[in-house]
Scaffold this motif. Structure first.
Motif, mmCIF file in Angstrom:
data_model
loop_
_atom_site.group_PDB
_atom_site.id
_atom_site.type_symbol
_atom_site.label_atom_id
_atom_site.label_comp_id
_atom_site.label_asym_id
_atom_site.label_seq_id
_atom_site.Cartn_x
_atom_site.Cartn_y
_atom_site.Cartn_z
ATOM 1 N N ALA A 47 30.415 28.117 53.579
ATOM 2 C CA ALA A 47 29.806 28.206 54.863
ATOM 3 C C ALA A 47 30.976 28.608 55.838
ATOM 4 C CB ALA A 47 29.051 26.944 55.313
ATOM 5 N N ALA A 215 24.417 28.758 56.867
ATOM 6 C CA ALA A 215 25.295 28.881 58.092
ATOM 7 C C ALA A 215 24.538 29.869 59.111
ATOM 8 C CB ALA A 215 26.555 29.209 57.692
ATOM 9 N N ILE A 221 27.728 25.462 62.324
ATOM 10 C CA ILE A 221 28.346 24.703 61.240
ATOM 11 C C ILE A 221 29.060 23.536 61.855
ATOM 12 C CG2 ILE A 221 27.774 26.211 59.227
ATOM 13 C CD1 ILE A 221 30.856 26.868 59.300
ATOM 14 N N ASN A 225 27.595 18.238 58.699
ATOM 15 C CA ASN A 225 26.500 18.863 57.857
ATOM 16 C C ASN A 225 27.137 18.716 56.355
ATOM 17 O OD1 ASN A 225 25.583 19.668 60.311
ATOM 18 N ND2 ASN A 225 25.925 21.894 59.878
ATOM 19 N N TYR A 226 28.220 18.476 55.991
ATOM 20 C CA TYR A 226 28.570 18.679 54.607
ATOM 21 C C TYR A 226 29.035 17.194 54.102
ATOM 22 C CZ TYR A 226 28.136 23.224 55.949
ATOM 23 O OH TYR A 226 27.607 24.466 56.414
#
Lengths: 320, 244, 304
Positions: A47, A215, A221, A225-226
Motif C-alpha cells: 500500500a 489503498a 492510508i 490500518n495495518y
C-alpha cells in the motif's frame, strides 16, 4: 434502493481486496505450509509503495510522483515480494516457528516505520489523495462503485486463474511434493528451500498487490490500518474458507468480511454510546475464540466440501 | 508367572494401517528371546507397541498376568517393563550421573543412591566419568549407559531395539556379553536384532516376524542350524552367517 | 545522558523481559511451539495483581501506609503472590481447553502456533472488555530517585525489582539444575519419547511448565505494571522483545533467556537515547534478525 446497491458494491469491493490478500496467504500456507504472522506488514508495504509512487505531491513528503495506478499496483506487488523473499531466505532453513516470529517482527517494524518515517510515509496521518480508479465517475456513486467492483472482480478472477494454473504447473507439483514428503522431493534433486522461498515471495507479492488495491480503492492510508488485527482477519478468512483451496479463500474473505462488518454494525447499534470500545473488544474475543474453535473442531475449514485441491497440511509434514 | 505376553496384538502408527497384524507371544520367566525377520517385517514396531510407543489397535498386553494394554511408557516402566530404543537412547545434554538420576526417580527415595551406585559398579567405564556429558560418550558407551538406565529400576522385563546398530564389532561383543550377564542374573530379555548371527548366539529362543505376523518360534540353536530359515527370512548374508 | 545510567535503565527493562522470557523459553522448549499468547499471561498477571490488591485494599479499609521506602503497600506483594497462582491456573486452563487438545490430536506445530495467536487475541481483548484500554496504576505515590555511584539514579522500587528478579532467576536456575522435577523438565525438552521411557510423566512436567511460566509471567507483568503502567497491550507489546531474548539466549536456556533479556533491554535503552523512543519496538526485531543471521541456535543453544 440505489443506495443499497452502491453500498453492496462498496462492501463487495473491499471484500475482494481482502480476497486478493487471502489468495496470497493461501500460496504461503495452504499450498506450502509456511506460517506468516505478519500479513499486515506485507499488505502495508504494498500500500505504501504504491501510494508513494502514484499520489500527488504534498509538503514534507518525499513521495507523490503521480505515476499511473497500474504502475503502483506493480510496484506494490514487487515490494511485497522482495520483503517476503528476504525474510524467507533468512528463516526458511530454520525451525518452522522462527518464520512465524520473524514475520510477526516484520509487521511490528513496518507499522513502526509507517508511523515514524514521516518523509516517506506521511507519519501518523498517512497518505491521502491516493488516486482512485475511475475517478472521473466519482460524481455518480453507483457507476463509480460498480466500475470499481468490476475492476476488482476481474482482477481477482485473473489472479485466481493464474494461481490455479500455477498449482497444476510443474512448479506447483513440486511444492506439493515437498509438502507431502520433503525427503522424497529432495531425492528428486529439488531443493525444498528454494521452492519454499519462491512460494513465500509470491505470496508476499500478492499481499503487497492486495494492499495497493485496497489503498487505491479507499483513497487514503494510515498506520492504524495495518495493526495485527488485519493479520488476524486474513487468517480467519483463510481458515473459514479452508486452506489450500483458492475458491475457498475468496469465499472465506467475503463471508468473514460480511460477518465482521455486520457485527460491527450490530455493536454500533446495540452498545450504549460510552461502551462502544468495550463492545468492540468483546467482538474480538468472540472471533478469537471462534478461530480457536475452528482449529479444534474443523481444522479443514468450514467450506471444506468446496475443496478441490489438496488436504490441509497434515500433522505428519511438519510435526517436530 | 509369565513376565510378558501379548494376545492377538494389532498395532500401528495409524488407525487404518496396522503394521503388527495379530501376534500371540509369551516371554517365559528368565527367558532370552530374539525377534528376527526381514527388513520391514515390523520387528521394531512390535517391541515399540509393547513399550507403549506405538498405538495398540486391538488385542492385549499383559505384564506378570496383569492387563496393561494402552498404558503410557512411563506407567509401563513403573510396572516393570524397561525399553532401550535403538537411537537417541540417552540424554546427551546431561551428565552420566544425571541420566541415571532421572531413571532412579521412579524408585523410592532411600533406594535411589544405592541403585545408581550399583549401576556404576556394574559399568566401570561409566563410573570414572560420571560427571561428564553423556553426549561425549562413544557409541558402545552410550549403549551401556542406555542399558544401565533401563536396568537401574530392576525391571521385570528388559526390551532392546537393535542394540548393536552402528557399533564396532568389539563394542557389539561387549554389549551382548552384558546382556548375557543380565539375563543370567534372572532378568528376562526381549531383543530385536538385525545381526542374526550374534543374536542367535546369545538368545535361548528366537521368533521370526514376517509382514507383521509371527512365522517361527523355535530354540535359537535350532534356527541357527536351519539353512532354509536363514535363506528365507533372514537374508542371504545373514543366512550364511547362521549356517556357519 | 551518561552511559552508566543508560545501562541501568536497560538492565531494568531487561530484567523484566528476561523474567517473562524464561517462561516463554521453557514452554517453547518443552511444548515445542512458539506461544504467541505468552505476552497475554504477563498482562493478565498484571491485571490480576491489580484486582486482588484492590480487594485487599477494600477489605482492610484502604488504611495501609506504603512500605518505606517503596511506593506500594503490603497489599501489592500479597496480591502479587496470589495473582501468580491465578495466572498459573489461567495458563493451565488455556492448555486444558486448547493446546492440550491439539497436542492430543497430534496437530502440527504450526496449527498450535496459530491457535496461540487466536488465544492471544481473545485474552487481550477480554482484558480490554473487562478493564477498558485506559492505563491503570498500582499506586499514585511518587518516588524520588536515589543517587547511586557512577552518577546513576534509581528509585527504591526499581532497585527492589532488580533484586527480586535476580533472586527468582537464581531460584529457577537451581530448580532446573538441582532438583528432580528440573531434571525431568530438561529431559522432556531434549527427548520427550525417551523421557517417557525413563519413567517421566510428560503430562505432569507440562503442567509444571505452565505453572512456572504463568507465575513468572505474572511476576514480570506485575513488576512492569509497577514501574511503568498497566495496559491491555502491555504484554503484546513485549512479545517481540520476549522472543528476541529467548532466541538470543538459545531456546530452553534459563540463564540464556535472562542474559538475552538484559541484552535486549540494554539495546533498547541505547536505541532510545541514540535514535529515539519511537523506535524502541523495532529493537527486538533487529536483534532477532542479527541472531538468525549469525548464530540461529542462540548464545547458549545447542545446534538444532
Amino acid at each position: 434502493m440505489l443506495e443499497l446497491v452502491s453500498y453492496g458494491a462498496f462492501f463487495l469491493t473491499v471484500a475482494l481486496t481482502y480476497a486478493v490478500i487471502v489468495l496470497g496467504l493461501n500460496v504461503q500456507w495452504g499450498q506450502t505450509g509456511l506460517f506468516n504472522v505478519g500479513v499486515a506488514g506485507f499488505v502495508a508495504v504494498g500500500a505504501y509503495v504504491s501510494a508513494f509512487l502514484t499520489a500527488a505531491p504534498a509538503t514534507g513528503w518525499l513521495g507523490g510522483y503521480g505515476l499511473p495506478i497500474w504502475a503502483g499496483w506493480g510496484a506494490g506487488f514487487l515490494a511485497g515480494g522482495l520483503v517476503a523473499a528476504g525474510v524467507g531466505r533468512l528463516t526458511i532453513r530454520l525451525r518452522a516457528d522462527y518464520l512465524a516470529i520473524t514475520t510477526f517482527g516484520v509487521s511490528v517494524t513496518v507499522q513502526l516505520a509507517a508511523l515514524n518515517l514521516q518523509p516517506l510515509t506521511g507519519g501518523p496521518f498517512g497518505v491521502s489523495q491516493i488516486p482512485r480508479p475511475f475517478a472521473a465517475l466519482a460524481g455518480e456513486a453507483l457507476a463509480f462503485g460498480l466500475a470499481n467492483l468490476g475492476l476488482l472482480a476481474a482482477s481477482v478472477l485473473v489472479l485466481y486463474l493464474v494461481l490455479e494454473h500455477l498449482a497444476r504447473s510443474p512448479w506447483g507439483r513440486v511444492l506439493r511434493a515437498i509438502r507431502e514428503d520433503e525427503t522424497a522431493a529432495e531425492a528428486l534433486g529439488k531443493s525444498p528451500r528454494r521452492f519454499r522461498i519462491e512460494a513465500f515471495a509470491l505470496g508476499g507479492a500478492i499481499m503487497g498487490l492486495g494492499g495497493a488495491m485496497q489503498a487505491h480503492f479507499i483513497g487514503f492510508i494510515a498506520p492504524e490500518n495495518y495493526l495485527p488485527m488485519v493479520t488476524f482477519q486474513v487468517w480467519a478468512m483463510l481458515i473459514v474458507g479452508g486452506s489450500g483451496n483458492n475458491r475457498g479463500a475468496i469465499l472465506g474473505a467475503v463471508l468473514v468480511w460480511a460477518i465482521w462488518a455486520a457485527s460491527s454494525v450490530l455493536v454500533e447499534a446495540l452498545a450504549p454510546a460510552g461502551e462502544q470500545a468495550r463492545a468492540a473488544a468483546l467482538q474480538t474475543v468472540i472471533i478469537g475464540v471462534a478461530l480457536c474453535a475452528i482449529l479444534l473442531l474443523r481444522p479443514q475449514g468450514i467450506l471444506r466440501e468446496m475443496r478441490r485441491l489438496r488436504p490441509a497440511p497434515s500433522s505428519k509434514t511438519d510435526a517436530p | 508367572m509369565t513376565p510378558l505376553a501379548t494376545a492377538a496384538l494389532v498395532a500401528g502408527y495409524e488407525r487404518d494401517l496396522p503394521i503388527i497384524k495379530g501376534i500371540d507371544f509369551t516371554l517365559a520367566p528368565g527367558g532370552f528371546v530374539a525377534v528376527l525377520g526381514p527388513n520391514g517385517a515390523g520387528k521394531s514396531t512390535f517391541v515399540k507397541a509393547i513399550a507403549g510407543l506405538v498405538p495398540v489397535h486391538s488385542g492385549a498386553l499383559s505384564l506378570r498376568g496383569a492387563n496393561v494394554t494402552g498404558l503410557a511408557p512411563h506407567e509401563l516402566l513403573r510396572r516393570g517393563l524397561a525399553f532401550v530404543p535403538q537411537t537417541e537412547n540417552i540424554f546427551a545434554t546431561m551428565t552420566i550421573r544425571e541420566n541415571l538420576q532421572l531413571a532412579a526417580a521412579v524408585l523410592p527415595r532411600p533406594a535411589r543412591a544405592g541403585r545408581i551406585g550399583a549401576m556404576l559398579e556394574m559399568f566401570p567405564d561409566l563410573a570414572h566419568r560420571s560427571g561428564a556429558l553423556a553426549g561425549g560418550l562413544s557409541g558402545g558407551q552410550r549403549q551401556m549407559l542406555a542399558i544401565a538406565r533401563a536396568l537401574l529400576v530392576k525391571p521385570q522385563v528388559l526390551i532392546l531395539d537393535e542394540p548393536s546398530a552402528g557399533l564396532s564389532p568389539k563394542a557389539v561383543g561387549q554389549v551382548f556379553e552384558t546382556l548375557v550377564r543380565i539375563n543370567a542374573a534372572g532378568t528376562p530379555i526381549l531383543l530385536v536384532e538385525q545381526n542374526v548371527r550374534a543374536a542367535l548366539k546369545v538368545a535361548a529362543r528366537a521368533v521370526i516376524l514376517v509382514d507383521g505376523r509371527l512365522r517361527h518360534d523355535a530354540p535359537a540353536a535350532e534356527l541357527a542350524g536351519d539353512p532354509e530359515i536363514g535363506a528365507l527370512f533372514l537374508g542371504a548374508g545373514h543366512g550364511e552367517g547362521a549356517r556357519a | 545522558m551518561m552511559i552508566p545510567q543508560i545501562l541501568l535503565e536497560g538492565a531494568l527493562t531487561g530484567a523484566l523481559i528476561g523474567l517473562g522470557a524464561i517462561g516463554l523459553t521453557l514452554t517453547y522448549s518443552i511444548l515445542r511451539f512458539a506461544n504467541f499468547a505468552h505476552g497475554e499471561l504477563l498482562t493478565w498477571g498484571a491485571y490480576l495483581s491489580l484486582s486482588v490488591a484492590g480487594l485487599i485494599g477494600a477489605a482492610t479499609g484502604a488504611s495501609l501506609p506504603p512500605i518505606d521506602p517503596f511506593s506500594f503497600t503490603w497489599a501489592l506483594p500479597v496480591a502479587g503472590l496470589i495473582a501468580m497462582l491465578l495466572t498459573a491456573a489461567l495458563a493451565l486452563a488455556v492448555d486444558a481447553a486448547l493446546f492440550g487438545r491439539l497436542r492430543g490430536r497430534g496437530a502440527s506445530t504450526i496449527i498450535v502456533v496459530m491457535a496461540s495467536f487466536g488465544a492471544s487475541m481473545a485474552l487481550r481483548s477480554g482484558l480490554e472488555f473487562l478493564y477498558t484500554s485506559k492505563p491503570a496504576y498500582y499506586t499514585t505515590e511518587l518516588q524520588i530517585a536515589m543517587r547511586l555511584p557512577a552518577g546513576m539514579r534509581a528509585t527504591p522500587d526499581q532497585l527492589l525489582m532488580l533484586g527480586l528478579t535476580a533472586l527468582v532467576v537464581l531460584a529457577v536456575h537451581l530448580m532446573l539444575t538441582r532438583t528432580g522435577i528440573g531434571r525431568a523438565m530438561r529431559a522432556v525438552s531434549e527427548n520427550p519419547a525417551l523421557a517417557g521411557l525413563t519413567g517421566i510423566d510428560t503430562r505432569k512436567v507440562i503442567r509444571v511448565v505452565w505453572i512456572l511460566g504463568g507465575a513468572l509471567a505474572c511476576a514480570a507483568g506485575t513488576m512492569s505494571g509497577l514501574l511503568v503502567q498497566i495496559r491491555p497491550y502491555m504484554g503484546f507489546d513485549l512479545l517481540l522483545p520476549l522472543f528476541a531474548a529467548a532466541i538470543l539466549g538459545g531456546i530452553g536456556s534459563v540463564p540464556g533467556a535472562m542474559l538475552g533479556g538484559l541484552i535486549v533491554g540494554i539495546c533498547e535503552a541505547f536505541a532510545v537515547h541514540l535514535i529515539g523512543a519511537e523506535w524502541r519496538a523495532a529493537v527486538g526485531f533487529v536483534l532477532i534478525i542479527l541472531v538468525l543471521l549469525a548464530r540461529p541456535s542462540g548464545l547458549f543453544g545447542r545446534a538444532a
